[in-house]
Design an enzyme around this catalytic site. Structure first.
Site, PDB file in Angstrom:
ATOM      1  N   TYR A   1       0.850  -1.205   0.000  1.00 22.26           N
ATOM      2  CA  TYR A   1       0.000   0.000   0.000  1.00 22.26           C
ATOM      3  C   TYR A   1       0.887   1.258   0.000  1.00 22.26           C
ATOM      4  O   TYR A   1       0.670   2.183  -0.803  1.00 22.26           O
ATOM      5  CB  TYR A   1      -0.917  -0.033   1.229  1.00 22.26           C
TER       6      TYR A   1
ATOM      7  N   LYS B   1       1.220   4.151  -2.834  1.00 19.91           N
ATOM      8  CA  LYS B   1       0.948   5.578  -2.580  1.00 19.91           C
ATOM      9  C   LYS B   1       2.167   6.427  -2.971  1.00 19.91           C
ATOM     10  O   LYS B   1       2.020   7.550  -3.458  1.00 19.91           O
ATOM     11  CB  LYS B   1       0.585   5.807  -1.110  1.00 19.91           C
TER      12      LYS B   1
HETATM   13  N1  LIG Z   1      -9.127   6.587   6.404  1.00 22.36           N
HETATM   14  C1  LIG Z   1      -8.026   7.156   6.780  1.00 22.36           C
HETATM   15  O1  LIG Z   1      -7.816   7.476   7.958  1.00 22.36           O
HETATM   16  C2  LIG Z   1      -6.949   7.435   5.760  1.00 22.36           C
HETATM   17  C3  LIG Z   1      -5.626   7.631   6.183  1.00 22.36           C
HETATM   18  C4  LIG Z   1      -4.655   7.887   5.228  1.00 22.36           C
HETATM   19  C5  LIG Z   1      -4.985   7.964   3.891  1.00 22.36           C
HETATM   20  N2  LIG Z   1      -6.285   7.768   3.506  1.00 22.36           N
HETATM   21  C6  LIG Z   1      -6.606   7.831   2.083  1.00 22.36           C
HETATM   22  O2  LIG Z   1      -7.792   8.614   1.923  1.00 22.36           O
HETATM   23  C7  LIG Z   1      -8.616   8.042   0.883  1.00 22.36           C
HETATM   24  C8  LIG Z   1      -9.998   7.722   1.441  1.00 22.36           C
HETATM   25  O3  LIG Z   1      -9.860   6.887   2.579  1.00 22.36           O
HETATM   26  P1  LIG Z   1     -11.015   5.877   3.031  1.00 22.36           P
HETATM   27  O4  LIG Z   1     -10.536   5.236   4.269  1.00 22.36           O
HETATM   28  O5  LIG Z   1     -12.311   6.591   2.997  1.00 22.36           O
HETATM   29  O6  LIG Z   1     -10.940   4.833   1.807  1.00 22.36           O
HETATM   30  P2  LIG Z   1     -11.505   3.333   1.769  1.00 22.36           P
HETATM   31  O7  LIG Z   1     -12.752   3.274   2.530  1.00 22.36           O
HETATM   32  O8  LIG Z   1     -10.405   2.381   2.151  1.00 22.36           O
HETATM   33  O9  LIG Z   1     -11.735   3.135   0.205  1.00 22.36           O
HETATM   34  C9  LIG Z   1     -12.537   4.041  -0.540  1.00 22.36           C
HETATM   35  C10 LIG Z   1     -13.214   3.327  -1.667  1.00 22.36           C
HETATM   36  O10 LIG Z   1     -12.255   2.770  -2.571  1.00 22.36           O
HETATM   37  C11 LIG Z   1     -12.990   1.909  -3.403  1.00 22.36           C
HETATM   38  N3  LIG Z   1     -12.227   0.794  -3.968  1.00 22.36           N
HETATM   39  C12 LIG Z   1     -11.487  -0.142  -3.347  1.00 22.36           C
HETATM   40  N4  LIG Z   1     -11.097  -1.098  -4.221  1.00 22.36           N
HETATM   41  C13 LIG Z   1     -11.624  -0.746  -5.430  1.00 22.36           C
HETATM   42  C14 LIG Z   1     -11.607  -1.339  -6.726  1.00 22.36           C
HETATM   43  N5  LIG Z   1     -10.984  -2.490  -6.986  1.00 22.36           N
HETATM   44  N6  LIG Z   1     -12.260  -0.699  -7.721  1.00 22.36           N
HETATM   45  C15 LIG Z   1     -12.926   0.451  -7.491  1.00 22.36           C
HETATM   46  N7  LIG Z   1     -12.983   1.050  -6.284  1.00 22.36           N
HETATM   47  C16 LIG Z   1     -12.345   0.451  -5.274  1.00 22.36           C
HETATM   48  C17 LIG Z   1     -14.104   1.304  -2.552  1.00 22.36           C
HETATM   49  O11 LIG Z   1     -15.331   1.469  -3.293  1.00 22.36           O
HETATM   50  P3  LIG Z   1     -16.587   0.454  -3.100  1.00 22.36           P
HETATM   51  O12 LIG Z   1     -16.856   0.458  -1.624  1.00 22.36           O
HETATM   52  O13 LIG Z   1     -17.660   1.034  -3.920  1.00 22.36           O
HETATM   53  O14 LIG Z   1     -16.120  -0.909  -3.599  1.00 22.36           O
HETATM   54  C18 LIG Z   1     -14.045   2.111  -1.261  1.00 22.36           C
HETATM   55  O15 LIG Z   1     -15.300   2.469  -0.750  1.00 22.36           O
HETATM   56  C19 LIG Z   1      -7.862   6.820   0.374  1.00 22.36           C
HETATM   57  O16 LIG Z   1      -7.115   7.153  -0.759  1.00 22.36           O
HETATM   58  C20 LIG Z   1      -6.931   6.463   1.515  1.00 22.36           C
HETATM   59  O17 LIG Z   1      -5.767   5.783   1.123  1.00 22.36           O
HETATM   60  C21 LIG Z   1      -7.268   7.503   4.407  1.00 22.36           C
END
Ligand SMILES: NC(=O)c1ccc[n+]([C@@H]2O[C@H](COP(=O)([O-])OP(=O)(O)OC[C@H]3O[C@@H](n4cnc5c(N)ncnc54)[C@H](OP(=O)(O)O)[C@@H]3O)[C@@H](O)[C@H]2O)c1
Length: 245
Positions: free
Chosen positions: A156, A160
């Protein structure tokens, strides 16, 4: 760029941070396009909420971002939906642990395809069209951990890192008409409990000693769209100081 009336594609928009971004931009009058993959019911519920609250029918676009052919189709469908696009937000991601000594090609492909390769193809196909129209912003959602890759999440973090390199490469390639920037979140929303993240330890290792919220990312996205005209190739870290700890 005005948010009102802007045509904005958000990947992974059905849930969590992507959903918060979509709702906030729709509330300000953007024409959001909602990409999803597995979360059909959540995507339709969000579409319904946007229709009810803001009287706008957001197009839903389904694509598995691990499949290049579907990514190229998504780019075409997004552009065709409104005949142009002003903002691309690469938010979708897969975050999962790997076991050192047992990493498989499938692990690597999953991490790289969703986190780096799909954003690359979307930037590549949509960016030059934005450039032709002399109007466009691309926002890539990274992760501050690319600076300090945890071995448990090494695929991952490497993906990134690739996304951030691509972000700067496209900032150069699409200049001066299109600005490409990245947001590096810290602890905003926890992954599913099964992943066993040491939550207390993670929060202790921030300077502000607390978790962030999706609104912290939303506000940064809004800033980049509305006011960030002199930023390109930048990374904005929204991690409560974790990267300095
Ligand atoms: N959450 C945090 O604290 C955190 C921390 C650091 C960075 N980030 C970054 O911030 C962004 C949002 O975070 P998040 O936690 O909300 O993300 P997440 O829930 O892990 O993923 C967001 C969406 O990505 C989609 N996804 C995953 N695999 C896929 C595939 N094969 N094809 C199409 N879509 C796919 C999923 O859509 P579906 O559900 O529709 O399948 C999922 O709902 C991400 O880029 C993450 O790396 C988040």
């Amino acid at each position: 760029m005005e948010i009102l009336g802007s045509k904005i594609l958000i990947t992974g928009a059905a849930k969590r941070i992507g959903r918060a971004i979509a709702l906030a931009l729709a509330e300000q009058g953007a024409q959001v396009l909602l990409h999803y993959h597995r979360s059909g019911p959540e995507a339709r519920a969000l579409q319904k909420q946007i229709r009810k609250d803001f009287n706008y029918e957001a197009p839903l676009l389904r694509a598995d971002l691990r499949q290049p052919a579907q990514v190229f189709r998504l780019a075409e469908a997004a552009w065709k939906a409104f005949g142009s696009l002003d903002v691309l937000i690469n938010n979708a991601s897969t975050f999962f642990p790997v076991a050192v000594g047992r990493i498989t090609p499938k692990d690597w492909h999953e991490a790289v395809s969703v986190n780096a390769e799909a954003p690359l193809y979307l930037m590549d196909r949509l960016g030059p069209r934005m450039q032709e129209r002399r109007r466009g912003k691309i926002i890539n959602i990274g992760d501050w951990n690319y600076l300090r890759p945890a071995s448990r999440f090494l695929s991952y973090c490497a993906a990134k890192a690739a996304l951030l390199s691509l972000s700067q490469a496209y900032a150069k390639a699409l200049a001066p008409q299109v600005q490409v920037n990245a947001i590096l979140p810290g602890a905003i929303l926890w992954p599913p409990d099964a992943m066993k993240i040491p939550k207390r330890k993670v929060l202790e290792r921030t300077l502000v000693k607390r978790q962030g919220s999706p609104q912290d990312i939303v506000k940064t996205v809004e800033f980049l769209i509305r006011d960030g005209d002199y930023l390109t190739g930048s990374f904005i870290t929204v991690d409560g100081g974790a990267s300095l700890y």
